[in-house]
Design a protein around this motif. Structure first.
Motif, PDB file in Angstrom:
ATOM      1  N   ARG A  88      48.168   6.369  64.420  1.00 20.51           N
ATOM      2  CA  ARG A  88      48.777   7.588  63.888  1.00 20.51           C
ATOM      3  C   ARG A  88      48.452   7.735  62.413  1.00 20.51           C
ATOM      4  O   ARG A  88      48.588   6.776  61.654  1.00 20.51           O
ATOM      5  CB  ARG A  88      50.284   7.544  64.081  1.00 20.51           C
ATOM      6  CG  ARG A  88      50.995   8.809  63.601  1.00 20.51           C
ATOM      7  CD  ARG A  88      52.459   8.735  63.916  1.00 20.51           C
ATOM      8  NE  ARG A  88      53.149   9.931  63.452  1.00 20.51           N
ATOM      9  CZ  ARG A  88      54.463  10.151  63.619  1.00 20.51           C
ATOM     10  NH1 ARG A  88      55.183   9.233  64.253  1.00 20.51           N
ATOM     11  NH2 ARG A  88      55.000  11.252  63.178  1.00 20.51           N
ATOM     12  N   SER A 134      55.937  15.401  61.655  1.00 23.28           N
ATOM     13  CA  SER A 134      56.324  15.644  63.035  1.00 23.28           C
ATOM     14  C   SER A 134      55.881  17.046  63.455  1.00 23.28           C
ATOM     15  O   SER A 134      55.522  17.878  62.618  1.00 23.28           O
ATOM     16  CB  SER A 134      57.841  15.489  63.191  1.00 23.28           C
ATOM     17  OG  SER A 134      58.512  16.415  62.347  1.00 23.28           O
ATOM     18  N   TYR A 175      57.438  20.245  61.705  1.00 22.46           N
ATOM     19  CA  TYR A 175      56.997  20.400  60.324  1.00 22.46           C
ATOM     20  C   TYR A 175      55.515  20.750  60.245  1.00 22.46           C
ATOM     21  O   TYR A 175      55.075  21.431  59.314  1.00 22.46           O
ATOM     22  CB  TYR A 175      57.289  19.129  59.531  1.00 22.46           C
ATOM     23  CG  TYR A 175      58.745  18.936  59.231  1.00 22.46           C
ATOM     24  CD1 TYR A 175      59.366  19.665  58.216  1.00 22.46           C
ATOM     25  CD2 TYR A 175      59.518  18.049  59.971  1.00 22.46           C
ATOM     26  CE1 TYR A 175      60.709  19.501  57.936  1.00 22.46           C
ATOM     27  CE2 TYR A 175      60.868  17.879  59.697  1.00 22.46           C
ATOM     28  CZ  TYR A 175      61.465  18.607  58.678  1.00 22.46           C
ATOM     29  OH  TYR A 175      62.791  18.456  58.420  1.00 22.46           O
ATOM     30  N   GLN A 176      54.732  20.272  61.194  1.00 22.50           N
ATOM     31  CA  GLN A 176      53.332  20.668  61.235  1.00 22.50           C
ATOM     32  C   GLN A 176      53.192  22.168  61.476  1.00 22.50           C
ATOM     33  O   GLN A 176      52.375  22.840  60.840  1.00 22.50           O
ATOM     34  CB  GLN A 176      52.597  19.889  62.331  1.00 22.50           C
ATOM     35  CG  GLN A 176      52.383  18.416  62.016  1.00 22.50           C
ATOM     36  CD  GLN A 176      51.567  17.723  63.085  1.00 22.50           C
ATOM     37  OE1 GLN A 176      50.973  18.366  63.936  1.00 22.50           O
ATOM     38  NE2 GLN A 176      51.551  16.391  63.059  1.00 22.50           N
TER      39      GLN A 176
END
Length: 343
Positions: A108, A117, A120-121
């Protein structure tokens, strides 16, 4: 004698008990240690020697012989062939920890938008898209504003002007072949009624200097101090002829605008009595040439004098209901033509 022979037989049996060729205490000092490259034993496949741990070659037995044999075996095997496993064993870390905790596939990311997350992306992607769209619209509007007249500006000219003015106005005078080389100041003086009933005239008050003082050293100067008086005077001069006669409706509107600005500035100055008339002029002074140019420039000011304007209650900041605040209103309660200047 029998006892001594028994002890010797016991030691001889211990020496060959496990077939490992161990030596007895009575066999003398240990042989000299071979060089390190010759003394390193071959490790069995999969065996990882632990640094500092004794490699026992015989059974664990109490007695001096056991400690001597263990020390010799540890000295022989303390130089491992692979330092990486030894470092892992010494620090107590598990090299497979990241592989075990990470999700299957690629590790990741730890930086950038990909490390956020999913909610939020999505929020970051929407924000970046909106900012990019706003920048593109602004650049397009500014381009259409400075570009020559075209089909788009003829059809959507009002939208372009509404976007650009007044915050994003593009003034090309700085890059013109003959940029401005003059300082233009707007000055005003007033006639007022003193306490003894006499009429007096004030000194010239430099309104442009007041704006300069408010802007100088201010990290966030007001748009009013930067452009209100300057743009108002340009509007006034451009809509009047050389005799100060207005050119139609725009000329009369610009005159009212300048009078209102003047009264806003004089409202905070105590001149000593009610105002009757005001007079405005511009003072144009050429910028002095640099010493290295050798050019001689006349820096004496050139004035453009406007006629006296009679003050009415409508010219005060509060309108006709205020009657003026800073200077006692209009002399003798005059209206549009009630003052002596009006008559």
């Amino acid at each position: 004698m029998d006892d001594i022979q028994g002890i010797g037989a016991g030691m001889e049996s211990y020496e060959h008990k496990d077939g490992s060729g161990g030596r007895s205490l009575s066999s003398g000092p240990p042989p000299p240690r071979p060089p390190e490259d010759e003394a390193t034993p071959a490790l069995a496949p999969g065996a990882v020697p632990a640094q500092g741990a004794p490699a026992a070659t015989g059974p664990a037995t109490d007695g001096p012989a056991t400690g001597t044999a263990a020390s010799g075996a540890a000295a022989v095997g303390q130089a491992p062939t692979d330092p990486a496993p030894a470092a892992s064993a010494m620090t107590g870390t598990d090299t497979d920890t990241d592989t075990d905790t990470a999700s299957p596939g690629t590790p990741r990311p730890t930086h950038g938008i990909a490390a956020l997350s999913m909610p939020y992306q999505v929020l970051a992607a929407v924000s970046v898209t909106l900012v990019a769209a706003l920048v593109c619209v602004h650049l397009a509007m500014v381009f259409l504003h400075v570009a020559p007249p075209n089909t788009v500006t003829k059809r959507h000219g009002e939208a372009v002007q509404g976007w650009v003015y007044p915050e994003f106005e593009q003034n090309w005078k700085l890059f013109a072949p003959n940029p401005l080389q003059q300082n233009i100041a707007v000055e005003v003086r007033a006639q007022y009624t003193a306490a003894d009933g006499s009429r007096r005239t004030s000194e010239w008050i430099d309104l442009s200097a007041q704006d300069g003082e408010a802007i100088r050293g201010n990290l966030v100067p007001s748009h009013i101090h930067q452009n209100q008086l300057r743009r108002g005077w340009d509007f006034f001069v451009g809509s009047h002829d050389n005799e100060a006669r207005p050119n139609g409706l725009r000329g009369r509107l610009s005159e009212r605008y300048i009078r209102r600005i003047v009264m806003l500035r004089l409202d905070d100055i105590d001149l000593g009595g009610p105002l009757q008339r005001v007079q405005v002029r511009s003072s144009t002074r050429a910028i002095e040439a640099p010493a290295w140019s050798g050019e001689r420039v006349d820096t004496r000011p050139v004035h453009r004098l406007m006629p006296w304007w009679t003050i009415t209650e409508a010219d005060f900041p509060g309108g006709v209901d205020s009657g003026g605040t800073g200077n006692g209103g209009v002399a003798n309660g005059a209206g549009n033509s009630g003052t002596e200047a009006g008559r």
